[in-house]
Write a protein that holds these residues in place. Structure first.
Motif, short mmCIF file in Angstrom:
data_model
loop_
_atom_site.label_atom_id
_atom_site.label_comp_id
_atom_site.label_asym_id
_atom_site.label_seq_id
_atom_site.Cartn_x
_atom_site.Cartn_y
_atom_site.Cartn_z
N SER A 1 0.83 -1.21 0.00
CA SER A 1 0.00 0.00 0.00
C SER A 1 0.86 1.26 0.00
O SER A 1 0.35 2.36 -0.28
N LEU A 2 2.13 1.13 0.31
CA LEU A 2 3.01 2.30 0.34
C LEU A 2 3.77 2.50 -0.97
O LEU A 2 4.64 3.36 -1.06
N LEU A 3 3.42 1.71 -1.99
CA LEU A 3 3.99 1.91 -3.32
C LEU A 3 3.15 2.96 -4.04
O LEU A 3 2.02 2.69 -4.45
N LEU A 4 3.69 4.15 -4.18
CA LEU A 4 2.94 5.25 -4.79
C LEU A 4 3.33 5.40 -6.25
O LEU A 4 4.50 5.29 -6.61
N LYS A 5 2.34 5.67 -7.09
CA LYS A 5 2.55 5.80 -8.53
C LYS A 5 1.64 6.91 -9.06
O LYS A 5 0.43 6.71 -9.17
N PRO A 6 2.19 8.08 -9.37
CA PRO A 6 1.35 9.15 -9.92
C PRO A 6 0.75 8.74 -11.26
O PRO A 6 1.46 8.62 -12.26
N LEU A 7 -0.55 8.51 -11.28
CA LEU A 7 -1.24 8.11 -12.50
C LEU A 7 -1.67 9.31 -13.33
O LEU A 7 -1.99 9.17 -14.51
N ASP A 8 -1.69 10.47 -12.71
CA ASP A 8 -2.01 11.71 -13.41
C ASP A 8 -1.18 12.80 -12.76
O ASP A 8 -0.79 12.69 -11.59
N ALA A 9 -0.89 13.85 -13.50
CA ALA A 9 -0.07 14.94 -12.96
C ALA A 9 -0.40 16.23 -13.68
O ALA A 9 -0.84 16.23 -14.84
N ALA A 10 -0.17 17.33 -13.00
CA ALA A 10 -0.40 18.66 -13.57
C ALA A 10 0.68 19.60 -13.10
O ALA A 10 1.15 19.51 -11.96
N VAL A 11 1.09 20.49 -13.99
CA VAL A 11 2.12 21.49 -13.69
C VAL A 11 1.45 22.86 -13.68
O VAL A 11 0.72 23.21 -14.62
#
Length: 220
Positions: free
Chosen positions: A15-25
């Motif tokens: 559960s602590l494996l984080l993966k940004p599936l979307d991102a914004a700048v």
């Protein structure tokens, strides 16, 4: 000491494996203060200050790449196989992304032309502007937000860079399989008002659910 096994010692938690599936700048004029918190007490994402404009869609393959380059000056002594002292002399963070939308903001970033100079003809709508002949560094403030999970229980990973400037342009490549865009690299500088070059944050209702597992204590 009591007996154990490697599985227990490893404390593996998927559960602590984080993966940004979307991102914004988001980019704003320097210095535009970042919010003290990006989420409220329930973990709901809050609106950013109006000055922070999104660059919109970014290239999927490139994503948002963060790099940290450290230069050190080791001191070596006669007869010693390892340095006896090592001092960090440079610590530079860069971000790299490729905006895909054509807007006043992305044109400003890609050409260095002031936003006030990018105007459309009142009759024809045609846009024409000259790229500055003498380059002058323009500083911005940036916030990058990534999201893991779904909207019902999101985990937000974000970074705040109070002072950044474009340091490298990837160039345009016109062809029928790519959109009109170029990769940009921005370098972070320490801002005197904020007191740092880059700050890291995590939030969201999904983050609250796993916070205890991270070992990060609540602030007193």
């Amino acid at each position: 000491m009591p007996a154990t096994n490697l599985t227990a010692l490893k404390n593996a938690q998927r559960s602590l494996l984080l993966k940004p599936l979307d991102a914004a700048v988001f980019i704003a004029p320097h210095y535009t203060a970042a919010p003290a918190a990006l989420t409220d007490a329930t973990g709901v994402l809050q609106t950013l200050p109006a000055a922070y404009q999104p660059v919109g869609l970014i290239d999927k393959k490139t994503g948002v790449a963060f790099a940290r380059g450290i230069t050190a000056a080791p001191i070596e002594s006669y007869g010693e196989l390892q340095p006896v002292r090592n001092d960090v002399t440079s610590d530079i963070t860069t971000i790299e992304f490729q905006p895909q939308q054509t807007t006043a903001l992305t044109l400003n970033l890609a050409t260095g032309t002031a936003l006030t100079a990018i105007k459309a003809n009142a009759t024809s709508g045609e846009v024409f502007f000259a790229q500055p002949a003498s380059e002058e560094i323009t500083y911005y403030s940036a916030i990058i937000i990534g999201k893991d999970g779904n909207d019902a229980s999101p985990i937000y990973v974000y970074k705040v860079l109070p002072k950044v400037a474009v340091s490298k342009y990837g160039g345009e490549q016109w062809n029928p399989t790519e959109v009109l865009a170029q990769k940009l690299t921005m370098v972070a500088f320490k801002d005197d008002t904020a007191g740092y070059a880059i700050a890291h944050g995590f939030g969201g209702s999904g983050w609250k659910k796993i916070l205890a597992q991270t070992g990060i204590p609540n602030a007193v």
